[in-house]
Design an enzyme around this catalytic site. Structure first.
Site, PDB file in Angstrom:
ATOM      1  N   LYS A  22      26.732 106.057 -43.249  1.00  0.00           N
ATOM      2  CA  LYS A  22      25.987 106.562 -42.079  1.00  0.00           C
ATOM      3  C   LYS A  22      24.905 105.557 -41.673  1.00  0.00           C
ATOM      4  O   LYS A  22      24.756 105.221 -40.501  1.00  0.00           O
ATOM      5  CB  LYS A  22      25.332 107.894 -42.439  1.00  0.00           C
ATOM      6  N   CYS A 116      14.972 113.478 -40.212  1.00  0.00           N
ATOM      7  CA  CYS A 116      14.614 114.408 -41.304  1.00  0.00           C
ATOM      8  C   CYS A 116      13.096 114.519 -41.429  1.00  0.00           C
ATOM      9  O   CYS A 116      12.381 113.545 -41.316  1.00  0.00           O
ATOM     10  CB  CYS A 116      15.181 113.884 -42.623  1.00  0.00           C
TER      11      CYS A 116
HETATM   12  C1  EPZ Z   1      16.055 104.384 -43.397  1.00  0.00           C
HETATM   13  O1  EPZ Z   1      15.033 105.119 -42.754  1.00  0.00           O
HETATM   14  C2  EPZ Z   1      17.177 105.372 -43.669  1.00  0.00           C
HETATM   15  N1  EPZ Z   1      17.669 105.904 -42.395  1.00  0.00           N
HETATM   16  C3  EPZ Z   1      16.646 106.518 -44.531  1.00  0.00           C
HETATM   17  O2  EPZ Z   1      17.747 107.375 -44.831  1.00  0.00           O
HETATM   18  C4  EPZ Z   1      16.123 105.921 -45.845  1.00  0.00           C
HETATM   19  O3  EPZ Z   1      15.549 106.965 -46.627  1.00  0.00           O
HETATM   20  C5  EPZ Z   1      15.064 104.863 -45.550  1.00  0.00           C
HETATM   21  O4  EPZ Z   1      15.604 103.855 -44.659  1.00  0.00           O
HETATM   22  C6  EPZ Z   1      14.590 104.158 -46.816  1.00  0.00           C
HETATM   23  O5  EPZ Z   1      15.673 103.581 -47.478  1.00  0.00           O
HETATM   24  C7  EPZ Z   1      18.536 105.162 -41.664  1.00  0.00           C
HETATM   25  O6  EPZ Z   1      18.889 104.047 -42.031  1.00  0.00           O
HETATM   26  C8  EPZ Z   1      19.047 105.782 -40.405  1.00  0.00           C
HETATM   27  P1  EPZ Z   1      11.889 102.840 -43.622  1.00  0.00           P
HETATM   28  P2  EPZ Z   1      13.759 104.349 -42.100  1.00  0.00           P
HETATM   29  O7  EPZ Z   1      11.431 102.328 -42.321  1.00  0.00           O
HETATM   30  O8  EPZ Z   1      14.216 103.084 -41.481  1.00  0.00           O
HETATM   31  C9  EPZ Z   1       7.223 103.320 -43.783  1.00  0.00           C
HETATM   32  C10 EPZ Z   1      18.909 109.410 -45.003  1.00  0.00           C
HETATM   33  O9  EPZ Z   1      18.719 110.401 -45.727  1.00  0.00           O
HETATM   34  N2  EPZ Z   1       7.222 102.772 -42.412  1.00  0.00           N
HETATM   35  O10 EPZ Z   1      12.482 101.897 -44.603  1.00  0.00           O
HETATM   36  O11 EPZ Z   1      13.030 105.323 -41.268  1.00  0.00           O
HETATM   37  C11 EPZ Z   1       7.756 104.741 -43.799  1.00  0.00           C
HETATM   38  O12 EPZ Z   1       6.747 105.656 -43.510  1.00  0.00           O
HETATM   39  C12 EPZ Z   1      17.721 108.725 -44.339  1.00  0.00           C
HETATM   40  O13 EPZ Z   1      20.027 108.892 -44.779  1.00  0.00           O
HETATM   41  C13 EPZ Z   1       6.007 102.468 -41.810  1.00  0.00           C
HETATM   42  O14 EPZ Z   1       4.953 102.652 -42.401  1.00  0.00           O
HETATM   43  O15 EPZ Z   1      12.919 104.044 -43.401  1.00  0.00           O
HETATM   44  C14 EPZ Z   1       8.271 104.909 -45.200  1.00  0.00           C
HETATM   45  O16 EPZ Z   1       7.175 105.261 -46.036  1.00  0.00           O
HETATM   46  C15 EPZ Z   1      16.404 109.433 -44.622  1.00  0.00           C
HETATM   47  N3  EPZ Z   1       6.013 101.982 -40.547  1.00  0.00           N
HETATM   48  C16 EPZ Z   1       8.722 103.495 -45.593  1.00  0.00           C
HETATM   49  O17 EPZ Z   1       8.156 102.611 -44.612  1.00  0.00           O
HETATM   50  C17 EPZ Z   1       7.175 101.746 -39.859  1.00  0.00           C
HETATM   51  O18 EPZ Z   1       7.117 101.267 -38.705  1.00  0.00           O
HETATM   52  C18 EPZ Z   1      10.231 103.319 -45.587  1.00  0.00           C
HETATM   53  O19 EPZ Z   1      10.673 103.650 -44.292  1.00  0.00           O
HETATM   54  C19 EPZ Z   1       8.401 102.072 -40.491  1.00  0.00           C
HETATM   55  C20 EPZ Z   1       8.405 102.580 -41.768  1.00  0.00           C
END
Ligand code: EPZ
Length: 418
Positions: A22, A116
């Protein structure tokens, strides 16, 4: 609203084919907007997030049609750079389109994304990266407005290895003038898969899988027929479900090297795991011992998307465990539901403290998010007696044909209207 009705206690036996990832398909769908060439994605999972992303592409003027398990996209007719809130709120991945839309139209207007409810989910790193490439960004009435004369390659340092921010910047950089270097990039396998896709349509991206990704801007992109990688989180979910229920299951079309952290933990629990090419075979006696501690980390550390599932497993292992969620602020919403099933679990700040009990007891529980919902289904399958899992639309977002696959393995699970 729909629910699962589950009679627990059956062991799981047989084989299950793992879907395409996904979290690889979604950014690749955003990437398809970059090119006028026809893109065919193979073995695409039948899940709500993909259907909603396709709806967004169609709203942008792209053609996108399923043909069996394949999805054919042609963006040559794209004529709109705005994503309305009712679509953007459906899924987090709508934000990936910022990079593609500013690349194609030099404009983008997207409502703040949904997804989510597992934490604050800011997009500051996405926006900071796009600004470094020359994008002017304003935020007004819940919308993100982007515009630029042109995109110019630059060096970008991410404060944290954000998966989405890394992907968004890659998409914006592919046709920028000059070279972009992303430092402290996320290293997830889905990033490497996005690089593989982009290069298959003519981009010049290198370094994915490491912390430094280099994108050399190109002028034109073409089409491709592309098979995304296997979904490591779906695979991990089935491994944990089998560990909890007992039995022996063969995962087909799986990629063990993307699941090393989970495989190590499950072997520590007492599961027997063999790896043969694209097959992962797990055997569990159901009498497992707890792992002392699990900390979720960015890849290659233990994945946050398997945190709920492994915590549910720890609840019915002998001994005590501490599971710490380091990426998202509120990713323990499934814990009160597990307590209804007899779990001895307490959450303090970002850690869940678990004391193993002999087994779960059937109960009526509510899914609050995608992965927590999947964990509740596994707990219900392993429980003694009957359970109902409500609000399973969360689970439909990421698991294609979930109940069919579990029934084929011997799980007693049916979908019913509430
Ligand atoms: C991706 O989400 C995945 N979703 C998530 O999977 C996954 O849990 C996550 O990566 C971590 O591996 C998709 O790929 C569609 P991040 P994403 O940006 O990109 C902080 C599932 O269940 N952050 O790596 O949103 C954020 O708050 C989903 O399949 C900032 O601070 O995750 C978090 O604490 C859930 N500022 C951390 O980084 C930003 O601009 C990781 O988030 C972006 C993120």
């Amino acid at each position: 609203m729909e629910k699962y009705v589950i009679n627990g206690g059956n062991k799981l036996y047989g084989s299950v084919k793992i879907q395409s990832a996904k979290n690889s398909v979604l950014p690749i769908l955003a990437a398809a907007v970059l090119t006028d060439g026809e893109v065919t994605l193979l073995n695409v999972p039948e899940i709500t997030d993909v259907k909603n992303m396709v709806k967004i592409l169609v709203r942008l003027g792209c053609k996108a049609n399923f043909s069996g398990d394949n999805l054919i996209i042609n963006s040559s007719s794209a004529n709109n750079f705005e994503i309305p809130s009712e679509l953007a709120h459906e899924l987090r991945s709508s934000v990936f389109l910022l990079g593609s839309l500013v690349s194609r139209f030099k404009m983008a207007k997207i409502a703040f994304p949904g997804g989510c409810d597992i934490g604050l989910r800011p997009v500051d790193l996405h926006l900071a990266g796009l600004k470094r490439l020359g994008v002017e960004i304003t935020e007004k009435n819940g919308y993100i407005l982007c515009k630029c004369e042109k995109l110019t390659g630059n060096e970008i340092m991410l404060d944290c290895p954000s998966v989405g921010a890394t992907e968004n910047i890659m998409l914006a950089a592919v046709k920028a003038e000059g070279v972009t270097i992303i430092q402290n990039a996320a290293r997830e396998p889905e990033i490497t898969d996005l690089q593989r896709f982009l290069n298959s349509i003519g981009a010049k991206v290198n370094g994915a899988g490491s912390s430094t990704i280099t994108v050399e801007g190109v002028k034109t992109l073409g089409g491709a027929v592309f098979r995304p990688i296997s979904d490591r989180i779906e695979a991990g979910t089935f491994l944990v479900a089998t560990a909890m229920c007992g039995g022996k299951v063969v995962l087909e079309c799986a990629c063990a090297e993307n699941l090393i952290s989970l495989i190590h933990k499950l072997r520590e629990n007492g599961c027997k795991i063999d790896i043969k090419n694209d097959k992962i075979i797990l055997e569990s006696s159901r009498r497992l011992t707890s792992v002392k501690s699990i900390e979720t980390q960015p890849y290659p550390g233990f994945p946050t998307d398997l945190q709920a599932q492994i915590t549910a497993l720890c609840c019915i292992c002998k001994g005590q465990s501490i599971i710490t969620e380091n990426l998202f602020e509120t990713r323990f919403k499934y814990v009160p539901e597990l307590r209804k099933m007899g779990a001895d679990i307490t959450v303090i700040n970002r850690s869940a403290f678990v004391r193993g009990v002999d087994k779960f007891k059937g109960a009526t529980v509510v899914a609050h998010d995608l992965r927590g919902g999947a964990a509740l289904v596994s707990a219900a399958l392993a429980a003694e007696g009957k359970s109902e899992v409500l609000d399973i639309s969360h689970i439909d977002r990421g698991y294609g044909r979930f109940e069919y696959k579990l029934r084929d393995l011997g799980g007693d699970i049916v979908r019913a209207a509430v």
